[in-house]
Design a protein around this motif. Structure first.
Motif, PDB file in Angstrom:
ATOM      1  N   ASN A 234       0.798  -1.221   0.000  1.00 32.77           N
ATOM      2  CA  ASN A 234       0.000   0.000   0.000  1.00 32.77           C
ATOM      3  C   ASN A 234       0.835   1.277   0.000  1.00 32.77           C
ATOM      4  O   ASN A 234       0.353   2.324  -0.410  1.00 32.77           O
ATOM      5  CB  ASN A 234      -0.958   0.006   1.189  1.00 32.77           C
ATOM      6  CG  ASN A 234      -2.038  -1.042   1.019  1.00 32.77           C
ATOM      7  OD1 ASN A 234      -2.654  -1.126  -0.028  1.00 32.77           O
ATOM      8  ND2 ASN A 234      -2.251  -1.849   2.035  1.00 32.77           N
ATOM      9  N   SER A 235       2.100   1.200   0.441  1.00 31.29           N
ATOM     10  CA  SER A 235       2.917   2.412   0.481  1.00 31.29           C
ATOM     11  C   SER A 235       4.073   2.410  -0.510  1.00 31.29           C
ATOM     12  O   SER A 235       4.536   3.466  -0.914  1.00 31.29           O
ATOM     13  CB  SER A 235       3.462   2.640   1.896  1.00 31.29           C
ATOM     14  OG  SER A 235       4.273   1.552   2.288  1.00 31.29           O
TER      15      SER A 235
ATOM     16  N   THR B 254       4.026   3.642  -3.970  1.00 33.43           N
ATOM     17  CA  THR B 254       2.796   3.194  -4.624  1.00 33.43           C
ATOM     18  C   THR B 254       2.032   4.436  -5.064  1.00 33.43           C
ATOM     19  O   THR B 254       1.806   5.340  -4.255  1.00 33.43           O
ATOM     20  CB  THR B 254       1.945   2.350  -3.650  1.00 33.43           C
ATOM     21  OG1 THR B 254       2.714   1.215  -3.261  1.00 33.43           O
ATOM     22  CG2 THR B 254       0.646   1.903  -4.281  1.00 33.43           C
ATOM     23  N   PRO B 255       1.648   4.510  -6.338  1.00 31.99           N
ATOM     24  CA  PRO B 255       1.016   5.747  -6.821  1.00 31.99           C
ATOM     25  C   PRO B 255      -0.411   5.896  -6.309  1.00 31.99           C
ATOM     26  O   PRO B 255      -1.124   4.922  -6.122  1.00 31.99           O
ATOM     27  CB  PRO B 255       1.036   5.573  -8.342  1.00 31.99           C
ATOM     28  CG  PRO B 255       0.974   4.094  -8.541  1.00 31.99           C
ATOM     29  CD  PRO B 255       1.765   3.510  -7.397  1.00 31.99           C
ATOM     30  N   GLU B 256      -0.778   7.124  -6.125  1.00 33.43           N
ATOM     31  CA  GLU B 256      -2.169   7.454  -5.835  1.00 33.43           C
ATOM     32  C   GLU B 256      -2.933   7.416  -7.154  1.00 33.43           C
ATOM     33  O   GLU B 256      -2.357   7.662  -8.220  1.00 33.43           O
ATOM     34  CB  GLU B 256      -2.270   8.846  -5.210  1.00 33.43           C
ATOM     35  CG  GLU B 256      -1.612   8.959  -3.848  1.00 33.43           C
ATOM     36  CD  GLU B 256      -2.288   8.112  -2.787  1.00 33.43           C
ATOM     37  OE1 GLU B 256      -3.523   7.936  -2.851  1.00 33.43           O
ATOM     38  OE2 GLU B 256      -1.577   7.611  -1.902  1.00 33.43           O
ATOM     39  N   PRO B 257      -4.224   7.128  -7.120  1.00 30.61           N
ATOM     40  CA  PRO B 257      -5.000   7.152  -8.370  1.00 30.61           C
ATOM     41  C   PRO B 257      -4.850   8.510  -9.071  1.00 30.61           C
ATOM     42  O   PRO B 257      -4.915   9.557  -8.436  1.00 30.61           O
ATOM     43  CB  PRO B 257      -6.438   6.925  -7.900  1.00 30.61           C
ATOM     44  CG  PRO B 257      -6.295   6.167  -6.623  1.00 30.61           C
ATOM     45  CD  PRO B 257      -5.044   6.725  -5.974  1.00 30.61           C
TER      46      PRO B 257
ATOM     47  N   ASP C 228      -2.072   9.571 -10.398  1.00 31.63           N
ATOM     48  CA  ASP C 228      -0.689  10.029 -10.300  1.00 31.63           C
ATOM     49  C   ASP C 228       0.267   8.903 -10.707  1.00 31.63           C
ATOM     50  O   ASP C 228       1.249   8.638 -10.039  1.00 31.63           O
ATOM     51  CB  ASP C 228      -0.408  10.493  -8.863  1.00 31.63           C
ATOM     52  CG  ASP C 228       0.934  11.170  -8.731  1.00 31.63           C
ATOM     53  OD1 ASP C 228       1.410  11.761  -9.712  1.00 31.63           O
ATOM     54  OD2 ASP C 228       1.525  11.084  -7.632  1.00 31.63           O
ATOM     55  N   GLU C 229      -0.055   8.251 -11.815  1.00 33.23           N
ATOM     56  CA  GLU C 229       0.702   7.067 -12.213  1.00 33.23           C
ATOM     57  C   GLU C 229       1.937   7.365 -13.049  1.00 33.23           C
ATOM     58  O   GLU C 229       2.800   6.515 -13.206  1.00 33.23           O
ATOM     59  CB  GLU C 229      -0.196   6.089 -12.991  1.00 33.23           C
ATOM     60  CG  GLU C 229      -1.241   5.409 -12.148  1.00 33.23           C
ATOM     61  CD  GLU C 229      -2.547   6.189 -12.049  1.00 33.23           C
ATOM     62  OE1 GLU C 229      -2.659   7.276 -12.664  1.00 33.23           O
ATOM     63  OE2 GLU C 229      -3.459   5.731 -11.352  1.00 33.23           O
TER      64      GLU C 229
ATOM     65  N   VAL D 276      -2.254  -4.567  -4.263  1.00 31.23           N
ATOM     66  CA  VAL D 276      -2.817  -3.346  -4.837  1.00 31.23           C
ATOM     67  C   VAL D 276      -3.154  -3.628  -6.302  1.00 31.23           C
ATOM     68  O   VAL D 276      -2.286  -3.549  -7.171  1.00 31.23           O
ATOM     69  CB  VAL D 276      -1.822  -2.168  -4.728  1.00 31.23           C
ATOM     70  CG1 VAL D 276      -2.474  -0.866  -5.187  1.00 31.23           C
ATOM     71  CG2 VAL D 276      -1.296  -2.029  -3.305  1.00 31.23           C
TER      72      VAL D 276
ATOM     73  N   ARG E  99      -4.510  -2.039  -8.784  1.00 28.25           N
ATOM     74  CA  ARG E  99      -4.174  -1.083  -9.833  1.00 28.25           C
ATOM     75  C   ARG E  99      -2.682  -1.088 -10.143  1.00 28.25           C
ATOM     76  O   ARG E  99      -2.276  -0.849 -11.283  1.00 28.25           O
ATOM     77  CB  ARG E  99      -4.687   0.312  -9.510  1.00 28.25           C
ATOM     78  CG  ARG E  99      -4.047   1.027  -8.400  1.00 28.25           C
ATOM     79  CD  ARG E  99      -4.778   2.354  -8.113  1.00 28.25           C
ATOM     80  NE  ARG E  99      -4.629   2.725  -6.738  1.00 28.25           N
ATOM     81  CZ  ARG E  99      -3.494   3.151  -6.204  1.00 28.25           C
ATOM     82  NH1 ARG E  99      -2.428   3.261  -6.944  1.00 28.25           N
ATOM     83  NH2 ARG E  99      -3.424   3.451  -4.934  1.00 28.25           N
TER      84      ARG E  99
END
Length: 128
Positions: free
Chosen positions: A10-11, A46-49, A51-52, A77, A79
């Motif tokens: 997650n991070s 890990t990217p935020e939605p 921000d890939e 994760v 995604r």
């Protein structure tokens, strides 16, 4: 390098190499022989939605540096799994559908994280 392992949490998403000569932990008679630690290659947040872009650039550089070796991903994760599958054709994603060296009786196997399944597989492989 024999294979590249990605561990998506997650991070962060960490990448490590399995090198020639690396063997899983095992017993040698009564003596426990631990595995040599994997060679750490790097990690990216890990990217935020939405921000890939930076993630794809950094992860792509790590995958490219690894060359044409099998890539195994342990991810909690979804995604990130999808993003890495686009960068690494032939990516092998470990999950409840993967061949495992044990049988389980989970009511909802898809809800069990791949990290937990892989930890159990490692324990079985080590003879624990």
């Amino acid at each position: 390098m024999r294979a590249l392992r990605g561990d998506a949490g997650n991070s962060r998403v960490a990448f490590a190499a399995w090198r020639p000569g690396d063997v899983p932990p095992h017993r040698d008679g009564e003596i426990w022989r631990p595995a040599r630690p994997l060679l750490r290659l790097g990690a990216v947040p890990t990217p935020e939605p939405g921000d890939e872009g930076a993630f794809l650039e950094a992860a792509g550089a790590l995958l490219q540096a690894a060359g044409q070796v099998p890539v195994v991903l342990v991810s909690v994760v979804p995604r990130v799994t999808d993003l890495l599958a686009g960068l690494a054709p032939g990516l092998r994603h470990a999950d409840h559908r993967s061949p495992l060296p044990f049988e389980h009786r989970l009511l909802d196997p898809a809800a069990t994280g791949a990290d937990r399944l892989c930890n159990m597989a490692g324990a079985v492989a080590a003879g624990l």
